[in-house]
Design a protein around this motif. Structure first.
Motif, PDB file in Angstrom:
ATOM      1  N   CYS A 279       5.986  -8.873  -5.938  1.00 23.41           N
ATOM      2  CA  CYS A 279       6.326  -8.598  -4.542  1.00 23.41           C
ATOM      3  C   CYS A 279       7.725  -9.076  -4.155  1.00 23.41           C
ATOM      4  O   CYS A 279       8.241  -8.669  -3.111  1.00 23.41           O
ATOM      5  CB  CYS A 279       5.288  -9.249  -3.610  1.00 23.41           C
ATOM      6  N   ASP A 339      12.634  -7.469   5.910  1.00 21.38           N
ATOM      7  CA  ASP A 339      11.699  -6.345   6.056  1.00 21.38           C
ATOM      8  C   ASP A 339      10.528  -6.465   5.072  1.00 21.38           C
ATOM      9  O   ASP A 339       9.375  -6.148   5.415  1.00 21.38           O
ATOM     10  CB  ASP A 339      12.428  -5.024   5.828  1.00 21.38           C
ATOM     11  N   ARG A 340      10.824  -6.921   3.854  1.00 23.25           N
ATOM     12  CA  ARG A 340       9.771  -7.071   2.841  1.00 23.25           C
ATOM     13  C   ARG A 340       8.711  -8.057   3.319  1.00 23.25           C
ATOM     14  O   ARG A 340       7.503  -7.769   3.234  1.00 23.25           O
ATOM     15  CB  ARG A 340      10.397  -7.542   1.526  1.00 23.25           C
ATOM     16  N   GLN A 342       8.027  -8.960   6.359  1.00 26.34           N
ATOM     17  CA  GLN A 342       7.319  -8.425   7.525  1.00 26.34           C
ATOM     18  C   GLN A 342       6.262  -7.403   7.105  1.00 26.34           C
ATOM     19  O   GLN A 342       5.126  -7.428   7.595  1.00 26.34           O
ATOM     20  CB  GLN A 342       8.329  -7.785   8.476  1.00 26.34           C
ATOM     21  N   ARG A 343       6.606  -6.495   6.203  1.00 31.99           N
ATOM     22  CA  ARG A 343       5.662  -5.460   5.781  1.00 31.99           C
ATOM     23  C   ARG A 343       4.515  -6.044   4.975  1.00 31.99           C
ATOM     24  O   ARG A 343       3.350  -5.636   5.130  1.00 31.99           O
ATOM     25  CB  ARG A 343       6.399  -4.397   4.956  1.00 31.99           C
ATOM     26  N   ALA A 346       2.098  -7.725   7.304  1.00 39.36           N
ATOM     27  CA  ALA A 346       1.284  -6.771   8.062  1.00 39.36           C
ATOM     28  C   ALA A 346       0.197  -6.150   7.199  1.00 39.36           C
ATOM     29  O   ALA A 346      -0.974  -6.071   7.603  1.00 39.36           O
ATOM     30  CB  ALA A 346       2.187  -5.682   8.644  1.00 39.36           C
ATOM     31  N   VAL A 347       0.518  -5.722   5.972  1.00 42.30           N
ATOM     32  CA  VAL A 347      -0.472  -5.035   5.162  1.00 42.30           C
ATOM     33  C   VAL A 347      -1.503  -6.003   4.606  1.00 42.30           C
ATOM     34  O   VAL A 347      -2.670  -5.639   4.404  1.00 42.30           O
ATOM     35  CB  VAL A 347       0.216  -4.247   4.028  1.00 42.30           C
ATOM     36  N   GLU A 354      -2.682   1.076   6.821  1.00 39.46           N
ATOM     37  CA  GLU A 354      -1.854   1.794   5.860  1.00 39.46           C
ATOM     38  C   GLU A 354      -2.670   2.863   5.134  1.00 39.46           C
ATOM     39  O   GLU A 354      -2.192   3.980   4.895  1.00 39.46           O
ATOM     40  CB  GLU A 354      -1.254   0.813   4.850  1.00 39.46           C
ATOM     41  N   TRP A 405       0.424  -6.513  -3.232  1.00 31.44           N
ATOM     42  CA  TRP A 405       0.573  -5.762  -1.996  1.00 31.44           C
ATOM     43  C   TRP A 405       1.818  -4.862  -2.012  1.00 31.44           C
ATOM     44  O   TRP A 405       1.828  -3.773  -1.403  1.00 31.44           O
ATOM     45  CB  TRP A 405       0.674  -6.714  -0.793  1.00 31.44           C
ATOM     46  N   TRP A 406       2.854  -5.273  -2.665  1.00 27.60           N
ATOM     47  CA  TRP A 406       4.069  -4.443  -2.695  1.00 27.60           C
ATOM     48  C   TRP A 406       3.839  -3.162  -3.499  1.00 27.60           C
ATOM     49  O   TRP A 406       4.292  -2.079  -3.107  1.00 27.60           O
ATOM     50  CB  TRP A 406       5.237  -5.235  -3.269  1.00 27.60           C
ATOM     51  N   LEU A 409       1.984  -0.820  -1.238  1.00 29.32           N
ATOM     52  CA  LEU A 409       2.843  -0.184  -0.235  1.00 29.32           C
ATOM     53  C   LEU A 409       3.723   0.910  -0.845  1.00 29.32           C
ATOM     54  O   LEU A 409       3.913   1.977  -0.251  1.00 29.32           O
ATOM     55  CB  LEU A 409       3.737  -1.232   0.435  1.00 29.32           C
ATOM     56  N   GLU A 413       3.461   4.941   0.116  1.00 29.08           N
ATOM     57  CA  GLU A 413       4.668   5.631   0.576  1.00 29.08           C
ATOM     58  C   GLU A 413       4.983   6.817  -0.330  1.00 29.08           C
ATOM     59  O   GLU A 413       5.363   7.899   0.146  1.00 29.08           O
ATOM     60  CB  GLU A 413       5.843   4.663   0.599  1.00 29.08           C
TER      61      GLU A 413
END
Length: 434
Positions: A279, A339-340, A342-343, A346-347, A354, A405-406, A409, A413
């Motif tokens: 991540c 941003d990483r 924060q995302r 959230a997830v 998502e 988690w990354w 995401l 996407e």
């Protein structure tokens, strides 16, 4: 193009003989007097025809000279050659006319009726040949219309074009003087203006020495180059002010990014503490890279400031563009770390949002693929079915104690991007079908 123009002695030589008369003579009346009158009338008519032909030839010679002065194309060369050929024909019929006039003295007292009749015949024949030559000349002149229009248009442009070039050069010189008076050197503009000096000299020498087409091209070139110098000179004060504004702005931005770069390390620490290596490992070099970018930007700013002081405007502009690119890259990298985090926060708290977002995109695309059809096209259905399976695999990867988690995401996407391409393809195909 050299044009051998015909000399014009014919009219001067012929007219005295054509219109000579006077003196006292004895008339014997009857048929002889009538024949003499007819011959004189024929002589007068032939003289008039000769005069009209001579006038038409003179006028046409002016047109040919106009074309030659401007045009060197094969069409213009053919026109000159044809005109010379017609001129030779005119010489022949003119000689025939003059010979007929010289051969008969219609004022002789003892003029015989047979001689008068012969004179009338020869003069009438000469007039016919003169009229025929004039008809050929007029038809030739009509064919010159396009060439002559083109030549006259260029000649009409000549003086205004040269004058505009001179005035633009003067305006450029005045603009250069103005910026120099404001403390700006503008050496490059001065060199460009000085290079136009020889061109101005040739313009002043005129079309007689350099030709109309070349003079027109030179005037256009001088006008264009001088206008460019004038415009750049008038923009120079604003360019200097803009360079100063950019120096200040980029300096402020570099300082702000230095502060923001210091916040990346705490973000990385939290990422390392809470999430798997996958991540955050691609962000490891962000702090060092940001610091290096800012350092390089500071160096380039210094070089840009020096170029500004030396009024090397292109160099200053190029260096400032480099600074901007470095700061943009730094901004993106620093923002990516925040941003990483924060995302991922959230997830990790609510992955369902998502998941539903991605499933909604797939379902929407499936409805579009089925609209008006019993079965979807395979080229649409296949990537949508693969997207469903890919989403299911991404959801399954969340099982376990420390999910990536990354990866989740990036997979969702990627699925949405695939779905968006299918939707775009369907709409484009149906739009073409409509």
């Amino acid at each position: 193009m050299a044009l051998a123009l015909l000399p014009l002695p014919l009219l001067a030589l012929a007219l005295p003989a054509a219109f000579a008369g006077g003196g006292t003579r004895r008339w014997f009346g009857g048929r002889g007097e009538s024949m003499r009158a007819d011959a004189q009338a024929a002589k007068d008519a032939a003289a008039a025809a000769f005069y009209e032909l001579d006038t038409a030839q003179r006028d046409l010679r002016i047109s040919i000279e106009t074309i030659v002065a401007v045009d060197s194309t094969p069409a213009a060369q053919r026109a000159v050659s044809d005109f010379e050929a017609i001129g030779r024909r005119i010489d022949e019929v003119s000689h025939q006319y003059i010979s007929a006039v010289d051969a008969h003295d219609l004022d002789r007292d003892d003029l015989e009726a047979s001689v008068a009749a012969r004179a009338r015949t020869q003069l009438t024949q000469a007039k016919g040949e003169l009229d025929k030559a004039r008809g050929d000349l007029e038809r030739f002149q009509q064919g010159l219309g396009p060439l002559l229009d083109k030549a006259e248009t260029q000649l009409a442009r000549l003086a205004p074009s040269v004058e505009r070039a001179r005035q633009t050069l003067l305006a450029a010189s005045n603009a250069l003087d103005a910026v120099r008076g404001a403390g700006l050197k503008a050496d490059d503009l001065a060199a460009r203006l000085a290079a136009l000096g020889p061109e101005l000299t040739k313009l002043n020498q005129g079309a007689g020495q350099h030709g109309v087409p070349e003079t027109l091209r030179r005037a256009d070139r001088v006008l264009r180059d001088a206008e460019a110098v004038r415009a750049e000179a008038e923009r120079l004060p604003e360019r200097a002010a803009e360079t100063d504004r950019r120096l200040v702005s980029l300096r402020t931005r570099a300082q702000a990014l230095t502060t923001r770069s210091g916040q990346v390390e705490p973000i990385l620490s939290e990422l390392r503490r809470r999430f798997t290596v996958a991540c955050w490992q691609d962000l490891q070099r962000v702090p060092d890279q940001a610091a290096e970018n800012v350092r390089q930007a500071e160096v380039k700013l210094g070089e840009a400031r020096q170029a500004r002081e030396e009024q090397r405007w292109p160099d200053a502009t190029s260096l400032l563009s480099t600074v901007r690119a470095l700061l943009n890259a730094t901004d993106e990298a620093v923002s990516a770390a925040g941003d990483r985090l924060q995302r991922l926060n959230a997830v990790s708290k609510d992955p369902q949002q998502e998941i539903e977002r991605t499933r909604f995109a797939i379902r929407d695309a499936q409805r579009l693929a089925m609209a008006g059809r019993q079965t979807p096209e395979q080229r649409h259905a296949r990537p949508l079915d693969e997207s469903v399976a890919r989403l299911d695999r991404a959801v399954s990867s969340l099982e376990g104690r420390h999910p990536d988690w990354w990866h989740f995401l990036t997979e969702t996407e990627a699925v949405r991007q695939t779905v968006a391409r299918v939707v775009s393809q369907i709409r484009e195909e149906r739009g073409q079908g409509a």
